[in-house]
Design a protein around this motif. Sequence first.
Motif, PDB file in Angstrom:
ATOM      1  N   ARG A 179     117.432  81.444 -33.610  1.00 20.79           N
ATOM      2  CA  ARG A 179     116.754  81.855 -32.608  1.00 20.79           C
ATOM      3  C   ARG A 179     116.140  80.493 -32.009  1.00 20.79           C
ATOM      4  N   CYS A 180     116.340  79.799 -30.915  1.00 15.91           N
ATOM      5  CA  CYS A 180     116.444  78.992 -30.151  1.00 15.91           C
ATOM      6  C   CYS A 180     115.106  79.726 -29.680  1.00 15.91           C
ATOM      7  N   LEU A 181     113.598  78.661 -29.470  1.00  9.04           N
ATOM      8  CA  LEU A 181     111.796  78.620 -28.635  1.00  9.04           C
ATOM      9  C   LEU A 181     112.757  77.833 -27.473  1.00  9.04           C
ATOM     10  N   VAL A 182     112.544  78.126 -25.867  1.00  6.85           N
ATOM     11  CA  VAL A 182     112.735  77.341 -25.092  1.00  6.85           C
ATOM     12  C   VAL A 182     111.080  77.211 -24.345  1.00  6.85           C
ATOM     13  N   VAL A 183     110.855  76.534 -24.248  1.00  5.89           N
ATOM     14  CA  VAL A 183     109.529  76.316 -22.859  1.00  5.89           C
ATOM     15  C   VAL A 183     109.495  75.328 -22.162  1.00  5.89           C
ATOM     16  N   GLY A 184     109.783  75.454 -20.529  1.00 10.42           N
ATOM     17  CA  GLY A 184     110.376  74.847 -19.484  1.00 10.42           C
ATOM     18  C   GLY A 184     111.886  75.040 -20.030  1.00 10.42           C
ATOM     19  N   ARG A 185     111.999  73.616 -20.325  1.00  9.45           N
ATOM     20  CA  ARG A 185     113.788  73.131 -20.343  1.00  9.45           C
ATOM     21  C   ARG A 185     113.928  73.099 -21.894  1.00  9.45           C
ATOM     22  N   VAL A 223     121.466  75.730 -25.077  1.00 10.72           N
ATOM     23  CA  VAL A 223     120.382  76.141 -24.514  1.00 10.72           C
ATOM     24  C   VAL A 223     119.540  75.218 -23.124  1.00 10.72           C
ATOM     25  N   ASP A 224     120.206  73.973 -23.265  1.00  8.87           N
ATOM     26  CA  ASP A 224     119.919  73.390 -21.213  1.00  8.87           C
ATOM     27  C   ASP A 224     121.118  73.834 -20.831  1.00  8.87           C
ATOM     28  N   SER A 225     122.275  73.993 -20.965  1.00  5.63           N
ATOM     29  CA  SER A 225     123.192  75.064 -20.207  1.00  5.63           C
ATOM     30  C   SER A 225     122.720  76.221 -19.289  1.00  5.63           C
ATOM     31  N   VAL A 226     122.035  76.974 -20.864  1.00  2.44           N
ATOM     32  CA  VAL A 226     121.481  78.872 -20.528  1.00  2.44           C
ATOM     33  C   VAL A 226     120.065  78.369 -19.534  1.00  2.44           C
ATOM     34  N   VAL A 227     119.722  77.191 -19.768  1.00  6.99           N
ATOM     35  CA  VAL A 227     118.080  77.053 -18.460  1.00  6.99           C
ATOM     36  C   VAL A 227     118.837  76.580 -17.116  1.00  6.99           C
ATOM     37  N   SER A 228     120.296  75.857 -17.410  1.00  9.56           N
ATOM     38  CA  SER A 228     120.299  75.452 -15.687  1.00  9.56           C
ATOM     39  C   SER A 228     121.389  77.138 -15.046  1.00  9.56           C
ATOM     40  N   GLU A 229     121.414  77.937 -16.000  1.00 11.25           N
ATOM     41  CA  GLU A 229     122.032  79.228 -15.212  1.00 11.25           C
ATOM     42  C   GLU A 229     120.234  80.009 -15.157  1.00 11.25           C
ATOM     43  N   LEU A 230     119.804  80.259 -15.434  1.00 13.98           N
ATOM     44  CA  LEU A 230     118.586  80.779 -15.554  1.00 13.98           C
ATOM     45  C   LEU A 230     117.264  80.287 -15.226  1.00 13.98           C
ATOM     46  N   GLY A 231     117.206  79.487 -15.030  1.00 12.50           N
ATOM     47  CA  GLY A 231     115.872  78.779 -14.620  1.00 12.50           C
ATOM     48  C   GLY A 231     114.895  78.018 -15.794  1.00 12.50           C
ATOM     49  N   GLU A 232     113.971  77.530 -15.507  1.00 16.57           N
ATOM     50  CA  GLU A 232     113.261  77.272 -16.438  1.00 16.57           C
ATOM     51  C   GLU A 232     112.174  77.830 -16.736  1.00 16.57           C
ATOM     52  N   GLY A 233     111.887  78.476 -18.316  1.00 14.11           N
ATOM     53  CA  GLY A 233     110.636  79.616 -18.730  1.00 14.11           C
ATOM     54  C   GLY A 233     110.750  79.905 -20.332  1.00 14.11           C
ATOM     55  N   ILE A 234     110.616  80.832 -20.408  1.00 16.11           N
ATOM     56  CA  ILE A 234     110.207  80.993 -21.734  1.00 16.11           C
ATOM     57  C   ILE A 234     110.960  81.977 -22.731  1.00 16.11           C
ATOM     58  N   TYR A 235     112.059  81.506 -23.469  1.00 12.20           N
ATOM     59  CA  TYR A 235     113.106  81.824 -23.433  1.00 12.20           C
ATOM     60  C   TYR A 235     113.509  82.080 -25.274  1.00 12.20           C
ATOM     61  N   GLY A 236     113.453  83.154 -25.720  1.00 14.19           N
ATOM     62  CA  GLY A 236     114.577  83.277 -26.796  1.00 14.19           C
ATOM     63  C   GLY A 236     115.810  83.245 -26.846  1.00 14.19           C
ATOM     64  N   VAL A 237     116.627  82.298 -27.032  1.00 15.94           N
ATOM     65  CA  VAL A 237     118.181  81.835 -27.093  1.00 15.94           C
ATOM     66  C   VAL A 237     119.004  82.518 -28.201  1.00 15.94           C
ATOM     67  N   ASP A 238     119.320  83.820 -28.497  1.00 14.12           N
ATOM     68  CA  ASP A 238     119.773  83.721 -30.080  1.00 14.12           C
ATOM     69  C   ASP A 238     121.282  83.886 -30.293  1.00 14.12           C
ATOM     70  N   LEU A 239     121.163  82.766 -31.065  1.00 14.21           N
ATOM     71  CA  LEU A 239     122.963  82.551 -31.707  1.00 14.21           C
ATOM     72  C   LEU A 239     123.427  82.552 -32.720  1.00 14.21           C
ATOM     73  N   PHE A 240     124.934  82.779 -32.606  1.00 13.56           N
ATOM     74  CA  PHE A 240     125.644  82.582 -34.237  1.00 13.56           C
ATOM     75  C   PHE A 240     126.301  81.570 -34.900  1.00 13.56           C
ATOM     76  N   ARG A 241     126.142  80.900 -35.444  1.00 16.48           N
ATOM     77  CA  ARG A 241     127.454  79.968 -36.068  1.00 16.48           C
ATOM     78  C   ARG A 241     128.523  80.939 -36.416  1.00 16.48           C
ATOM     79  N   THR A 242     129.959  79.764 -36.076  1.00 10.50           N
ATOM     80  CA  THR A 242     131.147  80.403 -35.916  1.00 10.50           C
ATOM     81  C   THR A 242     132.310  79.057 -37.043  1.00 10.50           C
TER      82      THR A 242
END
Length: 281
Positions: A179-185, A223-242
């Motif tokens: 879980r990556c917690l994002v605030v703003g960018r 995370v920076d790429s995700v925010v570029s698509e969704l806009g700045e905000g407060i997000y929980g970006v969930d990922l898996f490691r492969t």
Amino acid sequence: MPDIAIVADRLGWEERSLIERGASFGFRVSWVNDEDLCLGHPGNPALAKFDIALIRSRSYTRGGLIASLAEANGTRVLNTSHAIHTCENKAALRALLDRAKVPVLDYRLVLSRKDFTKAVDELQVPVVLKPVFGGMGKRVTLIRHADSAQSVYDYVEDLGHAFEQACLVEPYLGGTSVRCLVVGRDLVGVAEFASAGKDWRSNAALGNENRALDHDPELVKIVDSVVSELGEGIYGVDLFRTQNGYVVNEVNHAPAFRAVATATGTDVPSTILGYLQELLQ
């Protein structure tokens, strides 16, 4: 003194923390129950006095609708209706990120039993079956054996509405998630969640084991790429490691952050309130 609304169906640890610390940042922070707003035309009386509305509804559908109507009536919202509506639809989110060259978990959209059978054949068990619309790990099912797959799908087929029947099938990558917690960018905290043994799911909302991770450059880039698509905000970006790096699984529009705060020692409520100060300057 700016007025901040926390729009939610209940007060959890996250919401209480923001309310309790609001005054120290020069805010009046109030809970607004998302069940009795009655937004519409004309005007927006339930939210009119607030400088910004922090949408914390656990329901993606409810949060997205509230954000859309609040924006239409001139209330500033966080996250935006665009971000919430995109996050609520797991298929649309992955398609958006895939087009933007953001690595996403392999998946198949399932709208029928024929879709489901083909998806299981292509991806091979073990696979995960999950609703396109939903969160908090609800109705997410691990299918370990091919001979039980069709019986599992019976439960999906018996659901009353196509909205509920829309699912994704994806490969099962093990019992941990990031879980990556994002605030703003900014990436403000990273934690790995693992099943505690009684439940295969590693979803943060289930209270499983967690530990802090470093801010890997690969994670920061994703995370920076995700925010570029969704806009700045407060997000929980969930990922898996492969073996080939990280892949995005989901993005949460109103993430719980107590577990990340505990694992990393990050003062997340203060970080969010500081970000609101920047927005309202």
